[in-house]
Write a protein that holds these residues in place. Structure first.
Motif, short mmCIF file in Angstrom:
data_model
loop_
_atom_site.label_atom_id
_atom_site.label_comp_id
_atom_site.label_asym_id
_atom_site.label_seq_id
_atom_site.Cartn_x
_atom_site.Cartn_y
_atom_site.Cartn_z
N VAL A 141 0.84 -1.21 0.00
CA VAL A 141 0.00 0.00 0.00
C VAL A 141 0.87 1.25 0.00
O VAL A 141 0.58 2.23 -0.70
CB VAL A 141 -0.95 -0.01 1.20
N ALA A 142 1.96 1.24 0.76
CA ALA A 142 2.86 2.39 0.79
C ALA A 142 3.47 2.64 -0.59
O ALA A 142 3.65 3.80 -1.00
CB ALA A 142 3.96 2.17 1.82
N HIS A 143 3.78 1.56 -1.31
CA HIS A 143 4.33 1.71 -2.67
C HIS A 143 3.30 2.34 -3.60
O HIS A 143 3.63 3.25 -4.38
CB HIS A 143 4.76 0.35 -3.19
N LEU A 144 2.05 1.88 -3.52
CA LEU A 144 0.99 2.47 -4.34
C LEU A 144 0.79 3.94 -4.01
O LEU A 144 0.62 4.78 -4.91
CB LEU A 144 -0.32 1.71 -4.14
N LEU A 145 0.82 4.26 -2.72
CA LEU A 145 0.63 5.64 -2.29
C LEU A 145 1.76 6.53 -2.78
O LEU A 145 1.53 7.65 -3.26
CB LEU A 145 0.53 5.69 -0.77
N ALA A 146 2.99 6.05 -2.67
CA ALA A 146 4.14 6.85 -3.12
C ALA A 146 4.08 7.09 -4.62
O ALA A 146 4.36 8.21 -5.09
CB ALA A 146 5.43 6.14 -2.74
N GLU A 147 3.73 6.07 -5.38
CA GLU A 147 3.62 6.23 -6.83
C GLU A 147 2.54 7.24 -7.20
O GLU A 147 2.75 8.09 -8.08
CB GLU A 147 3.32 4.88 -7.49
N ALA A 148 1.38 7.15 -6.54
CA ALA A 148 0.29 8.08 -6.84
C ALA A 148 0.68 9.50 -6.48
O ALA A 148 0.39 10.45 -7.23
CB ALA A 148 -0.97 7.66 -6.10
N ALA A 149 1.33 9.69 -5.33
CA ALA A 149 1.73 11.03 -4.91
C ALA A 149 2.77 11.62 -5.86
O ALA A 149 2.68 12.79 -6.25
CB ALA A 149 2.28 10.97 -3.48
N GLU A 150 3.77 10.82 -6.24
CA GLU A 150 4.80 11.31 -7.15
C GLU A 150 4.22 11.66 -8.51
O GLU A 150 4.59 12.66 -9.13
CB GLU A 150 5.90 10.27 -7.31
N SER A 151 3.29 10.85 -8.98
CA SER A 151 2.66 11.11 -10.28
C SER A 151 1.86 12.40 -10.26
O SER A 151 1.90 13.21 -11.19
CB SER A 151 1.77 9.94 -10.68
#
Length: 210
Positions: free
Chosen positions: A181-191
């Motif tokens: 979940v942290a990986h998904l969140l980081a990707e969404a935030a960076e995008s």
């Protein structure tokens, strides 16, 4: 007939339908046992009442027969069991009432059992994201907001980073597969943060500036 207290939500976990261009990436809730263990500290409560029972036994064992000394200590264990059952009920209700939502634009947290609130955190208002993961995969993802959180620590508890009282950090507490979940969140935030922002100026202002 069964009744859904959140039937008014157009989308589960959100008070209103997402605007055009926003879509869900992940939804989940705390693991009930992990919440009881980590947020409500049930093992500390168990240890406290066991220590009280042992202290009571040692205090009276020289003053009365062994069976009476044990009988004088047992009530502390019963009281501890009642407190643990209440904590378990609170943790289960909190987990059931909570919905964490990650979209391509924000993190939304529907929290609270008696008084339900929805906390929205656009990625542009998140300064940093921290992951605390256990060996079984459950963990907490804390988000440090820019400019502080609009709600207080006690209002959002237990959905906040522990011990950060002066500057509360909302957190996805005790969720399964926290690393994923942290990986998904980081990707969404960076995008989202990487997208350029276009500011439109009136034509007259643009001409005057030239």
């Amino acid at each position: 007939m069964p009744h859904d207290d959140f039937a008014f939500e157009p989308v589960k976990g959100l008070p209103e339908a997402p605007p055009e261009g926003e879509h869900l990436i992940w939804q989940g809730r705390p693991d009930a046992w992990a919440l009881i263990r980590d947020a409500l500290n049930i093992w500390w409560v168990v240890g406290y009442f066991c220590a009280l029972a042992v202290w009571r036994f040692l205090a009276v064992v020289d003053l009365m027969p062994l069976d009476r000394a044990i009988a004088a200590s047992v009530p502390f264990l019963f009281l501890g069991a009642i407190v643990c059952l209440l904590l378990g009920l609170v943790g289960w209700v909190q987990a059931r009432a909570t919905v964490y939502t990650i979209t391509n634009r924000r993190v939304a947290m529907r929290i609270g059992a008696a008084l339900t609130v929805t906390l929205n955190l656009p990625y542009s208002r998140i300064a940093s994201i921290d992951l605390d993961q256990r060996s079984n995969g459950t963990g907490t993802i804390a988000m440090k907001p820019l400019g502080g959180m609009p709600l207080g620590y006690l209002v959002c508890w237990p959905h906040v980073r522990p011990w950060h009282f002066s500057r509360p950090e909302p957190a996805l507490r005790c969720i399964p597969d926290a690393g994923k979940v942290a990986h998904l969140l980081a990707e969404a935030a960076e995008s989202q943060i990487a997208q350029p922002t276009v500011t439109r100026r009136p034509a007259a202002t643009a001409v005057a500036a030239e």
